[in-house]
Design an enzyme around this catalytic site. Sequence first.
Site, PDB file in Angstrom:
ATOM      1  N   LEU A  54       0.960  -1.157   0.108  1.00 48.52           N
ATOM      2  CA  LEU A  54      -0.106   0.251  -0.122  1.00 48.52           C
ATOM      3  C   LEU A  54       0.870   1.200   0.012  1.00 48.52           C
ATOM      4  O   LEU A  54       1.889   1.234   0.860  1.00 48.52           O
ATOM      5  CB  LEU A  54      -0.819  -0.094   1.079  1.00 48.52           C
ATOM      6  CG  LEU A  54      -2.245  -1.278   1.256  1.00 48.52           C
ATOM      7  CD1 LEU A  54      -2.901  -1.091   2.591  1.00 48.52           C
ATOM      8  CD2 LEU A  54      -2.865  -1.073   0.155  1.00 48.52           C
ATOM      9  N   ASP A  55       0.638   2.190  -0.810  1.00 43.77           N
ATOM     10  CA  ASP A  55       1.563   3.418  -0.779  1.00 43.77           C
ATOM     11  C   ASP A  55       1.383   4.326   0.329  1.00 43.77           C
ATOM     12  O   ASP A  55       0.867   4.009   1.136  1.00 43.77           O
ATOM     13  CB  ASP A  55       1.233   4.240  -2.236  1.00 43.77           C
ATOM     14  CG  ASP A  55       0.016   4.660  -2.242  1.00 43.77           C
ATOM     15  OD1 ASP A  55      -0.539   5.253  -1.138  1.00 43.77           O
ATOM     16  OD2 ASP A  55      -0.825   4.907  -3.390  1.00 43.77           O
ATOM     17  N   PHE A  56       2.141   5.269   0.316  1.00 44.75           N
ATOM     18  CA  PHE A  56       2.428   5.901   1.668  1.00 44.75           C
ATOM     19  C   PHE A  56       1.193   6.578   2.153  1.00 44.75           C
ATOM     20  O   PHE A  56       1.018   6.652   3.369  1.00 44.75           O
ATOM     21  CB  PHE A  56       3.476   6.965   1.193  1.00 44.75           C
ATOM     22  CG  PHE A  56       4.048   7.951   2.686  1.00 44.75           C
ATOM     23  CD1 PHE A  56       4.962   7.202   3.399  1.00 44.75           C
ATOM     24  CD2 PHE A  56       3.453   9.117   2.694  1.00 44.75           C
ATOM     25  CE1 PHE A  56       5.308   7.887   4.499  1.00 44.75           C
ATOM     26  CE2 PHE A  56       4.035   9.891   3.915  1.00 44.75           C
ATOM     27  CZ  PHE A  56       4.860   9.545   4.655  1.00 44.75           C
TER      28      PHE A  56
ATOM     29  N   THR B 203      -1.836   5.290   1.534  1.00 44.52           N
ATOM     30  CA  THR B 203      -2.874   4.559   1.376  1.00 44.52           C
ATOM     31  C   THR B 203      -3.054   3.769   2.777  1.00 44.52           C
ATOM     32  O   THR B 203      -2.146   3.408   3.358  1.00 44.52           O
ATOM     33  CB  THR B 203      -3.090   3.522   0.318  1.00 44.52           C
ATOM     34  OG1 THR B 203      -2.910   4.531  -0.767  1.00 44.52           O
ATOM     35  CG2 THR B 203      -4.245   2.532   0.316  1.00 44.52           C
TER      36      THR B 203
END
Length: 330
Positions: free
Chosen positions: A184-186, A188
Amino acid sequence: MRSHGFGSIDKQRHPGAGQPQDAEARREARKAAGRKPPVNIAELPVEPAKKLRMRHGSEKHERQALELREKRVEARHIGELRIQKALALSGVGSRRDCDEWVSAGRVSINGEIVQPGARVAPGDRVLFDGKPILIKWPDRLPRIVLYHKQEGELVSRDDPAGRTTVFERLPKVQSSAWIAVGRLDFNTSGLLIFTTSGDLANRLMHPRFEVQREYAVRILGQLSDEQKKELVTGIELEDGTARFEVLEDQGGEGMNHWYRVILKEGRNREVRRMFEHYELTVSRLMRVRFGMLTLPSRLKRGQYYELDEPEVLAVLKWAGLSLTGRVPTR
């Protein structure tokens, strides 16, 4: 005398009297007086995630959990392992260290020096620097953890900038390592799955297995009917065609609008890029389900829940894996 008296009183009331009056000079004087340097955030300890505990209540469930906890699979049913993994599982060192030692020619199997990637089977004689190693075979259930990721955390084992990573917050594991199922990106949040089984992680992540990922998405604006149709049938991104299996309108207030989306792959920032294709900004993105595993409603941000033995076994059966979390040997 009076003038001297006023001077003494003035110094008592104003300790800075007689010091440089320039603002920059005063700041330098305070620094020289021993003010503490600013705190380096990267050096602060990371607070471990809190564990969510659940009561299952059923005596049958608890009895099954105990039986599975004590169950061991015979080594002959486990199959071969890469030598680096076998050494790490046996407590010789980290996976990286073991890889370096094998590359340096310090490990032999049945009398022959081996290189990384060599496989060891039950019954093989393994020597490290000429000394025998008792291989500890993965003969029990793997572990699975559900973590509620917060915005501002990295799904990475190391960050040069010193930012918090999810691996720093997880419980430690002996003779193994947590494998993140997807990323999951930063910015999210939501469900992250960690496991000690590489085969399970592969079954969940690999595109050919088409495991569903479900997200709650809040955007600034709203999709038109035509855009909804295109997102389900497929749109072209820079790295190929992308489509949602499911796209449901969840309503909203003002400029904010919520959607429920499901897709069967996990390309980098794919959900965000699909909305950005229509110049719509995603202001909140949260993963709520990955395959058969759903984010528990009681699991707060920054908390984790470790599946018990019957729950782990159910996931392995769903994924078509053996008791030890490996692809069954034929």
